[in-house]
Design a protein around this motif. Structure first.
Motif: not given
Length: 317
Positions: A123-137
């Motif tokens: 779950f933590a890796q899923l969040i890390h990946s999203h935050l790294q790939q998404s530029f949405a504020p």
């Protein structure tokens, strides 16, 4: 928010223990319950001589391993309990990157146990990946069913300007999330009691959830997902979250699915709700086969395997 100001004397003792473990370089990766049980059975009878044995492997130990002051303080704070003439920790401490999280001791048999394990790391890796790939504020985010608070704390550390809510129906989870947030030194986490999103208002730029997904006859809050084969809570989260996303906001749902006759009953139910004019979405299996021992239990007679999956939904309109 100053999380430390919300803590009782017992909670402050737990926070101080976490700080002591951090300073000592304590590390422990929590395995599945079955692995934990097997390792402890294999090593039964060996001397307990380090804090990983006490606060990681949840092994009982003879008085004298810790200093007299530590034993007294931690017993008074209900961190340690007597166990057949020995002592045992009520909690475990697990490491995730440079963070430590307190959660329930092993075995997690109580109805209000707070779980941490391999699902947490994925779950933590899923969040890390999203935050790294998404530029949405991200101005406002929420972790539904926060457990030990991992999702909320990771988001709060990565987006210091965001208001992050950590929600759970389990008072024990809310307590430990508050302690973990204080240990992580994140001031932008607010811990609240809520059944999914019913206890809060407004929209969110990011909604994350790692709900229980098993069919648990004991009904333990951290494990029992409800509905057919444990999917009930995951479906409720999708239903409530879709209309609470801001334009451009995303839902990250990490859950498990019992596959039946070669089909995925969860995504079959979810897809009709994902209006293509309003949402983009992706769905993938992160692990095709977990908790295989559960297939012998009541309710899983037709299940072929239990997979863990990630559903990401972004509101486009």
């Amino acid at each position: 928010m100053n999380q430390e100001a919300l803590l009782s004397a017992d909670d402050l003792a737990l926070l101080q223990l976490g700080r002591r473990l951090q300073a000592d370089g304590y590390r422990f990766v929590t395995p599945t319950p079955l692995t934990h049980q097997r390792v402890n059975q294999r090593d039964e009878g060996q001397a307990v001589d380090c804090l990983r044995d006490v606060f990681g492997w949840s092994r009982s130990f003879e008085p004298g391993l810790l200093s007299a002051d530590e034993e007294r303080q931690w017993q008074e704070a209900l961190i340690l309990e007597a166990c057949d003439g020995r002592l045992k920790s009520r909690v475990r401490w697990s490491s995730l990157d440079d963070l430590l999280f307190v959660h329930s001791g092993f075995p997690t048999e109580a109805a209000d146990s707070v779980f941490f394990g391999p699902d947490t790391y994925r779950f933590a890796q899923l969040i890390h990946s999203h935050l790294q790939q998404s530029f949405a504020p991200i101005q406002r985010a929420v972790d539904i069913g926060c457990g030990a608070g991992v999702g909320a704390i990771l988001i709060a550390r990565a987006r210091r300007q965001a208001q992050v809510l950590a929600l759970d129906i389990n008072p024990a989870a809310l307590r430990l999330t508050t302690i973990n947030a204080a240990l992580a030194e994140v001031a932008n986490v607010e811990v609240l009691a809520s059944d999914v999103l019913q206890g809060v208002e407004g929209e969110f730029d990011l909604i994350v959830a790692n709900p229980p997904y098993m069919a648990d006859p004991a009904g333990r809050a951290y494990r029992h997902g409800g509905g057919t084969l444990g999917a009930g809570l995951s479906l409720r989260i999708v239903e409530q979250a879709l209309n609470r996303l801001t334009p451009g906001g995303s839902l990250l749902l990490y859950t498990g699915v019992a596959m039946v006759d070669g089909r995925d009953p969860f995504i079959d139910t979810v897809v009709p709700r994902l209006d293509a004019t309003r949402f983009d979405w992706t769905y993938r299996e992160l692990d095709p086969d977990v908790f295989g021992e559960e297939l012998l239990n009541v309710g899983y007679q037709r299940a072929e395997r239990i997979a863990v999956v990630a559903l990401t939904v972004t509101r486009t309109g």
